[in-house]
Design an enzyme around this catalytic site. Structure first.
Site, PDB file in Angstrom:
ATOM      1  N   ASN A 147      -8.452  -8.888 -15.870  1.00 39.62           N
ATOM      2  CA  ASN A 147      -8.653 -10.251 -15.487  1.00 39.62           C
ATOM      3  C   ASN A 147      -9.536 -10.283 -14.098  1.00 39.62           C
ATOM      4  OD1 ASN A 147      -9.126 -12.811 -13.559  1.00 39.62           O
ATOM      5  ND2 ASN A 147      -7.442 -13.127 -13.356  1.00 39.62           N
TER       6      ASN A 147
ATOM      7  N   PHE B  47       0.612  -0.942  -0.177  1.00 39.75           N
ATOM      8  CA  PHE B  47       0.126   0.393  -0.008  1.00 39.75           C
ATOM      9  C   PHE B  47       0.694   1.440   0.131  1.00 39.75           C
ATOM     10  CE2 PHE B  47      -2.694  -3.483   2.635  1.00 39.75           C
ATOM     11  CZ  PHE B  47      -3.662  -3.275   1.645  1.00 39.75           C
TER      12      PHE B  47
ATOM     13  N   GLN C  27      -9.056  -6.053  -6.836  1.00 34.27           N
ATOM     14  CA  GLN C  27      -8.272  -4.458  -6.327  1.00 34.27           C
ATOM     15  C   GLN C  27      -9.357  -3.945  -5.567  1.00 34.27           C
ATOM     16  OE1 GLN C  27      -4.848  -3.931  -5.985  1.00 34.27           O
ATOM     17  NE2 GLN C  27      -5.202  -5.693  -5.640  1.00 34.27           N
TER      18      GLN C  27
ATOM     19  N   GLY D 226      -5.229   1.602 -15.075  1.00 35.85           N
ATOM     20  CA  GLY D 226      -5.004   1.189 -13.477  1.00 35.85           C
ATOM     21  C   GLY D 226      -6.371   0.872 -11.874  1.00 35.85           C
ATOM     22  N   VAL D 227      -5.711   0.345 -11.561  1.00 36.69           N
ATOM     23  CA  VAL D 227      -6.941  -0.175 -11.058  1.00 36.69           C
ATOM     24  C   VAL D 227      -7.366  -0.239  -9.345  1.00 36.69           C
ATOM     25  CG1 VAL D 227      -7.059  -2.670 -10.930  1.00 36.69           C
ATOM     26  CG2 VAL D 227      -8.808  -1.807 -10.733  1.00 36.69           C
ATOM     27  N   GLY D 228      -5.773  -0.686  -9.043  1.00 40.46           N
ATOM     28  CA  GLY D 228      -4.727  -1.019  -7.891  1.00 40.46           C
ATOM     29  C   GLY D 228      -5.637   0.363  -6.373  1.00 40.46           C
ATOM     30  N   GLU D 229      -5.652   1.279  -7.319  1.00 40.62           N
ATOM     31  CA  GLU D 229      -5.850   2.421  -6.116  1.00 40.62           C
ATOM     32  C   GLU D 229      -7.865   2.593  -6.288  1.00 40.62           C
ATOM     33  OE1 GLU D 229      -2.226   4.532  -6.850  1.00 40.62           O
ATOM     34  OE2 GLU D 229      -1.884   4.406  -5.422  1.00 40.62           O
TER      35      GLU D 229
ATOM     36  N   GLY E   9       0.471  -9.345  -3.710  1.00 41.76           N
ATOM     37  CA  GLY E   9      -0.943  -9.295  -3.799  1.00 41.76           C
ATOM     38  C   GLY E   9      -2.516  -8.891  -4.460  1.00 41.76           C
ATOM     39  N   THR E  10      -1.377  -8.431  -4.933  1.00 47.21           N
ATOM     40  CA  THR E  10      -2.095  -7.991  -6.797  1.00 47.21           C
ATOM     41  C   THR E  10      -2.278  -8.853  -8.006  1.00 47.21           C
ATOM     42  OG1 THR E  10      -0.897  -7.466  -7.998  1.00 47.21           O
ATOM     43  CG2 THR E  10      -1.443  -5.969  -5.892  1.00 47.21           C
TER      44      THR E  10
END
Ligand SMILES: Cc1cc2nc3c(=O)[nH]c(=O)nc-3n(C[C@H](O)[C@H](O)[C@H](O)COP(=O)(O)OP(=O)(O)OC[C@H]3O[C@@H](n4cnc5c(N)ncnc54)[C@H](O)[C@@H]3O)c2cc1C
Ligand code: SF4
Lengths: 738, 311
Positions: free
Chosen positions: A627, A250, A634, A698-701, A478-479
């Site tokens: 995916n 993070f 996420q 991007g999608v992580g945040e 972990g993503t």
């Protein structure tokens, strides 16, 4: 390979493996304990000695005295290192300002001065962890404490323009604001927050001659490598870093801390491997955190809801030279409005150094902006969803239509979400819905998170037998990096997932983007794509095909009616290709961001003001979904963190001692299962040809962006109490409840 | 954690004698509190006596209809005991509101009563704390005190008692049974078991060094509706901000409170009153909140109103 013009049709378009739901291929290793983290490597470094870092008990001042006699004599002790005997290290300083080789340097134990609480003051190394810990307790360190600048509100008068963030002034904000028919002027505060990831920072270091290997917990391998090399003053080429699995980051693991540096130098000195982990209690003050903000929002609109003036002034604080929390950034892109004042002021603080925490900027900024939009909607008597829709812009509001968004489907997110959530059942007047002991309310907010990309490389090898190996210094924190990179290779080479092996997290592999800023998924798969394109060319040549109409399918290369089995091409040995995807100016020509809309229903206990999220829906636009399983995960994680930001997460500052008091996971509360209802995530269809050949963003945040505001807007709708000081805890709510 | 020696005792009496003989010795039961505190150097025993195998893990009915709970009965087993659920359900509810499943599997009845402060400064050996290091001062006064006590506080310490189970024991009028090194036994009413901080916040109960809790007994069931309402900052796995144990009906009305007192808090005189306002006002007599935890006064009143609504 360079990505200079928008992507046309390419081999990722088939979407036979990409775009399909795949569970994480590293999942079974993780749940069975076979995925090893930095502290868990034993075979690679037998006889490792254990280091325990001793950290400062004051926020600012100096070390007055060190009595190491008992510690040095304690059973099993091999080394006690303090600033009195530590080797010289290098960092950014007056002598080497802005030396890029030292960007990630973090010198330790270089003098008696204490500039933050829990700064490393000593390292004790012993045969066992228990011996090192016991000896560390017998080290007596005397301090001379000094007062410091520990409170953000107290420093507000000292706020200076941010050296790295330009003020945005467009039109005539003051006049437009003053003369607008409907106005909101509200100030919000967001606290210091901790990443609180699962795996503590840990390192295992050992030397082979002048070559250093460090197993560590880090998000970007080349930053870790250059940081260690720069700090201890050896060439980068002599350092290898490994982080095959990382237990969450993070943003916390974008930086290096004492564990990696001190393990490296202690191992050199002792001539044997040394491993160090920070304790949970140290992490909260020793490592970085999200800095605090005070944000003034002034929004003005006509009766039709169109924004006339947009003012977002952020005040933040951090250690000298550090960034603070840039909470105004997203306001530059999210809504239109001709008159704009978007400013950032920063003051120096002596609290622990700030850093990146999931969606740095947006996560804090949207709490304020999207709350203020809710207030504006109420004042206008307009539906909050409609207010967002009328203020949608398809181009960068500062540059005008010459800089369109690469793909902006915010309105589709809003409409889809409103429909699916049953938004039309919301009663705009607060405090109207009761379910037993619960006051029930609905709220919504928008999400935006910028979409950076980074150069990223990979090496792809077709092995005898027809299986593929992908190697890259990419990390998987972990993503799902392992999985989406395998999908990319499988898609590109026409192979099943089971035929692909992915190895990550080793600086010996091709340099990659690493994980941060939501760039990891898009960038690392684009790098895999580039290497696969190169491999396809090589294989096609070997097969005697020339040209462009070559396809890879079911283990065969096919062209012009002829096909050759891949396995046949590598009968005599593996074939390898390596490439790196780099980027041109598409990010300048197009505004690029992921978007979303969050919808939330909360219950607030009418007696105790306890808040429980009952339903939460996020509709997201992230270009092409690589995916749906990992992308959804996420979002779920971000939404969960957003619940924390809205309702409980706060590092509490004790200004007398200059530190965060609640430095463990009992006192720094994050949501537990019972706080997280069934979360719903929907992705709208899309593809972003300006972002990368993967056509993804991007999608992580994105998941954390705005979700806290949706929750607190729902709290307001439930209770009629608007708390502008995050987190919204029961004591603050009770003050307004009858 | 510092080096320590460790032995297992064969009988309760032997365990008590072993601790009494050794000034730095302590009993270890589930270890969920003691070991945590040893790791952060707050507890520094030089010798541990393991009391897990003394046969003190049984729950037995008493002739008068009461219940005798062995000191080593795990919180999970106690909460699930069918006799407890039938006769003293407030105890089950309080237990299940505490900690997590894993912790309750280890935590014992005696250990829970004796769990120490959750004041953040108590855990931090670089900060002053009279409870941890007598005479060093109280960092919580003038510091982060949001979740600390408003009742029973002194100028030396304002730490709240963190236990949920103990609040239920208090409302049930439990009795603590002990054995000392010389074999002497005594029965201590729960009301007299925990002490106020006063000038000696490091002393938290009336046990002597080496005095072993062997059991906690409950008087026969008194019926009524049993409620345990725990208010906290997240939905689970957090200590109480305020909690209320209530038994009501059958002509009885009893309340005990957690989260607000330096020990499990009960004001018997208030139980003759009616209405949340009047009861809370009597319970909160003498409250000395800080600016940060003043909201607990209103919250106590409101939580009491909520539980009275329920029965
Ligand atoms: C993360 C976390 C969350 C928690 N949340 C809650 C919560 O929400 N509510 C709650 O009530 N509790 C909570 N707890 C506390 C938990 O209930 C206690 O840790 C547990 O009950 C202690 O029991 P134990 O058997 O493990 O005690 P130990 O740690 O073994 O012992 C505690 C103390 O009691 C002494 N002792 C033990 N047995 C005896 C005996 N028979 N005679 C004399 N002395 C004895 C020991 O010497 C020691 O000093 C939490 C704990 C943790 C770690
Ligand atoms: S309140 Fe008690 S436990 Fe907390 S610092 Fe003060 S003396 Fe220590």
């Amino acid at each position: 390979m360079e990505f200079l013009t928008p992507a046309g049709p390419n081999s990722t378009d088939r979407q036979t493996v990409l775009g399909k739901a795949h569970d994480r291929i590293d999942g079974p290793l993780k749940v069975s304990g076979l995925a090893r983290y930095a502290y868990e490597y034993h075979d690679v470094a037998p006889r490792a000695a254990y280091g325990v870092v001793v950290t400062a008990g004051i926020g600012r001042g100096s070390i007055d005295s060190i009595d190491a006699v008992d510690a040095e004599r304690a059973p099993g002790v091999l080394l006690v290192m303090t600033h009195l005997n530590a080797p010289k290290m290098f960092g950014q300083n007056a002598a080497a300002p802005n030396d890029p080789r030292l960007d990630h340097a973090t010198p330790q134990l270089q003098g008696p001065r204490i500039t933050q609480h829990d700064q490393a003051v000593a390292l004790v190394v012993a045969e066992t962890f228990e011996q090192a810990r016991a000896a560390a307790r017998s080290l007596r360190i005397g301090y001379k404490a000094q007062s410091g600048r520990f409170s953000l509100p107290a420093m507000q008068v000292e706020g200076k323009p941010h050296p790295r963030v330009a003020d945005i002034d467009m039109g005539d904000f003051d006049t437009a604001y003053a003369s607008a028919p409907v106005r909101i002027d509200a100030t919000f505060t967001t606290p210091n927050q901790s990443q609180a990831m699962m795996e503590p920072h840990a390192s295992l270091a050992f030397w082979d001659g002048d070559r250093l290997t460090v197993y560590l917990a880090h998000q970007v391998m080349h930053w870790a490598r250059s940081g260690i090399a720069g700090t201890i003053g050896i060439p980068e080429a002599q350092v290898r870093v490994v982080a095959a699995y990382v237990g969450g980051g993070f943003g916390s693991k974008l930086a290096l801390y004492s564990d990696a540096i001190l393990a490296s130098v202690a191992s050199r000195q002792l001539g044997r491997p040394v491993k160090i982990t920070l304790t949970r209690a140290q992490i909260f003050n020793h490592t970085t955190h999200r800095p605090p903000t005070i944000q003034r929002l002034r929004l003005a609109a006509g009766h039709d809801g169109r924004l006339i003036a947009v003012g977002h002034e952020t005040f933040t604080g951090d250690q000298p030279g550090e960034r603070g929390e840039l909470a105004s950034n997203q306001t530059r892109l999210l809504y239109g409005g001709a008159n704009r004042r978007i400013h950032t002021r920063i003051a120096e603080l002596d609290l622990p150094r700030g850093g990146s925490m999931r969606a740095p900027g947006e996560a804090a900024g949207l709490l304020a902006l999207e709350n203020a939009m809710d207030e504006l909607a109420e004042k206008l008597g307009m539906d909050p969803v409609e207010l967002r829709i009328v203020n949608d812009v398809q181009y960068d509001p500062e540059q005008g239509p010459s800089r369109p968004f690469s793909e902006r489907k915010l309105v589709e997110c809003l409409r889809t979400g409103a429909d699916r959530f049953g938004w039309s059942h919301r009663i705009a007047t607060p405090g109207q819905v009761r379910d037993g002991q619960w006051l029930v309310g609905m709220g919504m907010a928008c999400a935006i998170r910028s979409n950076p990309v980074q150069p990223s490389g990979a090496r792809v090898t077709l092995r005898p037998g027809g299986t593929v190996l992908v190697e890259s210094a990419m990390t998987d924190i972990g993503t799902g990096s392992y999985t989406i990179m395998a999908q990319t290779a499988a898609e590109m080479l026409g192979l099943p997932m089971a035929a692909v092996e992915v190895r990550l997290g080793d600086s010996a592999y091709p340099k990659a983007s690493g994980s941060g800023g939501s760039w990891g998924g898009n960038s690392s798969t684009a790098g895999t794509y580039a290497a696969c394109v190169a491999l396809r060319d090589t294989l096609a040549r070997r097969a005697g095909f020339d040209g462009s109409d070559v396809s890879f399918d079911k283990g065969l290369i096919v062209s012009g009616g002829r096909s050759v089995a891949l396995a046949q091409l590598v009968a005599s040995g593996p074939v390898t290709a390596e490439d790196t995807m780099t980027y041109g100016d598409l990010t300048r020509r197009y505004a690029q961001a992921s978007f979303g809309a969050h919808f939330c229903e909360v219950g607030v206990d009418v007696h105790t003001a306890e808040v429980r999220v009952r339903r939460l829906l996020s509709v997201c636009s992230i270009g092409r979904v690589l995916n749906p399983v990992t992308a959804r995960s996420q979002c779920l994680g971000g939404m969960t963190m957003g619940i924390g930001a809205a309702l409980m997460e706060e590092l509490v500052v004790d200004p007398r001692f200059g530190y965060f008091v609640n430095h463990d996971l009992a006192e720094y509360q994050v949501p537990v299962h019972a706080d997280v209802p069934d979360l719903d995530v929907v992705f709208v269809d899309g593809e972003d040809t300006k972002s990368s050949p993967m056509k993804a963003r991007g999608v992580g945040e994105l998941g954390i962006c705005g979700v806290g505001a949706a929750i607190t807007n729902a709290v307001y709708n439930a209770t009629g109490v608007r708390v502008r000081d995050y987190p919204v805890t029961m004591d603050k709510l009770l003050a307004g409840m009858t | 954690m510092r080096a320590f020696t460790y032995t297992r005792a064969a009988t309760p009496h032997e365990a008590a004698a072993a601790v009494a003989a050794h000034p730095g010795a302590k009993f270890v039961a589930g270890g969920t509190n003691l070991l945590d505190l040893m790791k952060v150097d707050v507890e520094k025993p030089t010798h541990l006596i393991d009391i897990n195998r003394l046969g003190l893990d049984r729950i037995e009915p008493l002739a008068d209809g009461g219940l005798r709970i062995g000191a080593l009965v795990r919180n999970t087993d106690l909460a699930a005991d069918s006799r407890v659920i039938a006769g003293w359900p407030v105890l089950t509810r309080a237990l299940l509101a505490g900690a997590s499943g894993q912790l309750r599997n280890k935590a014992t009845t005696a250990g829970n009563l004796l769990q120490r402060s959750r004041c953040p400064y108590f855990y931090d050996t670089t900060k002053p704390c009279n409870k941890r290091d007598p005479g060093t001062g109280c960092a919580a006064l003038g510091g982060f005190s949001r979740n600390l006590a408003v009742l029973g506080v002194s100028d030396m310490c304002i730490s709240q008692h963190p236990s949920d189970m103990a609040v239920a024991m208090r409302v049930l009028d439990a009795t603590v049974e002990t054995v000392a090194a010389d074999g002497a036994t005594r029965s201590i009413p729960i009301a007299e078991f925990h002490t106020l901080p006063g000038a000696t916040p490091h002393i938290e109960n009336v046990l002597g060094h080496g005095e072993l809790i062997t059991a906690v007994t409950l008087p026969r069931p008194i019926g009524g509706t049993h409620v345990y309402r725990k208010v906290r900052d997240r939905a689970s796995y957090a200590f109480a901000v305020v909690s209320v144990a209530m038994i009501r009906g059958n002509g009885i009305q009893r309340f005990a409170f957690g989260g607000i007192g330096t020990r499990p808090w009960r004001v018997e005189q208030a139980e003759r009153l009616s209405g949340a306002e009047a009861i809370a006002e009597r319970v909160l007599v003498g409250a000395r909140p800080t600016t940060q935890n003043r909201f607990k006064l209103a919250l106590t009143r409101r939580t009491l109103a909520a539980v009275l609504d329920q029965a």
